[in-house]
Write an enzyme that holds these catalytic residues in place. Structure first.
Site, PDB file in Angstrom:
ATOM      1  N   PRO A   1      51.026 -16.795  51.986  1.00  0.00           N
ATOM      2  CA  PRO A   1      49.809 -16.212  51.717  1.00  0.00           C
ATOM      3  C   PRO A   1      49.092 -15.753  53.067  1.00  0.00           C
ATOM      4  O   PRO A   1      48.938 -16.590  53.881  1.00  0.00           O
ATOM      5  CB  PRO A   1      49.000 -17.170  50.986  1.00  0.00           C
ATOM      6  CG  PRO A   1      49.941 -18.409  50.606  1.00  0.00           C
ATOM      7  CD  PRO A   1      51.139 -18.224  51.740  1.00  0.00           C
ATOM      8  N   GLU A   2      48.669 -14.389  52.972  1.00  0.00           N
ATOM      9  CA  GLU A   2      47.867 -14.186  54.133  1.00  0.00           C
ATOM     10  C   GLU A   2      46.407 -14.102  53.727  1.00  0.00           C
ATOM     11  O   GLU A   2      46.118 -14.250  52.663  1.00  0.00           O
ATOM     12  CB  GLU A   2      48.383 -12.738  54.467  1.00  0.00           C
ATOM     13  CG  GLU A   2      49.839 -12.273  54.716  1.00  0.00           C
ATOM     14  CD  GLU A   2      50.099 -12.134  56.447  1.00  0.00           C
ATOM     15  OE1 GLU A   2      49.267 -12.268  57.204  1.00  0.00           O
ATOM     16  OE2 GLU A   2      51.097 -11.806  56.658  1.00  0.00           O
TER      17      GLU A   2
END
Ligand SMILES: [Zn+2]
Length: 296
Positions: A2-3
């Protein structure tokens, strides 16, 4: 992994589920994720009412009424599922992320928070690179995970001058400087590639070459603006670059279809009048995609 936009989206999705609710139970199905849970974890959170949620870099902060804050990092595969008392597939907020719906009994369902309305919030994490901690709110500034994080790219303090101050003495490739969490908080590989292309700056250029003794290259203001725009676009698109993350209809987010350099090796450059080709190189063990013709 996840960014920042995914983490922001998860935080926004959790807000209507958690805000104002009291945590009446915390069940740990194991003693650790990436790190051991603190010994007082269950005790500190049980009975607490959630007052608000926020994000710092790629951490979610869940603030509670007794001065404690729950800190969550999703690692590579962490996610939350929401289980309502009578509905196996609830839609309790604008967004929630469940993938294959967790029921709290799966081998990767590690933490279960029970809320005062009967809802269970289940944290699953197959690879267990995520982490959770609980700490006193007043100690946030000195928390070991938060103290050394740089400027927030969506915050008011992020602009060319802030980048210049960080780049001044950094004799490293521009891309490495932008991925350094002490420089910009939570910025990931995909977004750095896209922002550098939009600004037409080479990822190989030494960061300090954009700063002079009494001024800085005006492209640093453009770079800050493009980073912010790209992150905002991704958040608007549902934040998803991951198959693991699905919106309420079970569709993957659409932002990945808009990448113009990331994962686009051999594609023609989209810069007007540039006839370059997107090239892939490896920097610090990670893929860099850029156009050698127009990014200088
Ligand atoms: Zn180009």
């Amino acid at each position: 992994m996840p960014e920042l936009p995914e983490v922001e989206t998860v935080m926004r999705g959790l807000t209507p589920i958690l805000q104002g609710r009291r945590i009446v139970g915390v069940k740990l199905n194991r003693a650790n994720l990436r790190f051991p849970f603190p010994t007082n974890f269950v005790q500190d959170l049980t009975g607490a009412r959630v007052t608000s949620l926020s994000r710092r870099a790629k951490y979610i902060l869940i603030h509670c009424d007794h001065g404690q804050t729950l800190l969550v990092h999703l690692g590579m595969t962490g996610r939350f599922s929401v289980k309502a008392p009578e509905n196996p597939s609830p839609n309790l907020g604008a967004f929630y992320f469940d993938g294959p719906h967790a029921d709290g009994k799966g081998p990767h369902d590690h933490v279960i928070f029970s809320l005062d309305n009967g809802v269970q919030l289940i944290y699953s994490d197959p690879r267990r690179f995520g982490m959770m901690d609980v700490f006193a709110e007043h100690a946030a500034e000195s928390h070991e995970r938060l103290a050394h994080i740089g400027v927030e790219p969506l915050g008011n303090q992020f602009h060319g001058a802030a980048l210049a101050a960080q780049f001044k003495n950094r004799d490293v490739p521009l891309k490495s400087a932008l991925l350094d969490q002490r420089v910009v908080a939570g910025l990931g590989n995909i977004y750095v590639n896209e922002a550098l292309h939009r600004t037409r700056l080479s990822p190989l250029r030494r960061a300090k070459t954009l700063v002079k003794s009494s001024s800085f290259d005006p492209r640093l203001d453009d770079l800050a603006r493009h980073i912010r725009d790209i992150l905002q676009d991704a958040i608007r698109a549902g934040g998803s670059t991951l198959q693991d993350f699905a919106d309420t209809d079970g569709k993957a987010g659409s932002y990945q279809q808009r990448f113009v350099v990331y994962d686009q090796e051999h594609a023609p450059c989209v810069t007007p009048s540039c006839r370059g080709t997107i090239t892939r190189i490896v920097q610090s063990g990670r893929s860099t995609f850029y156009c050698p013709k127009c990014q200088k």
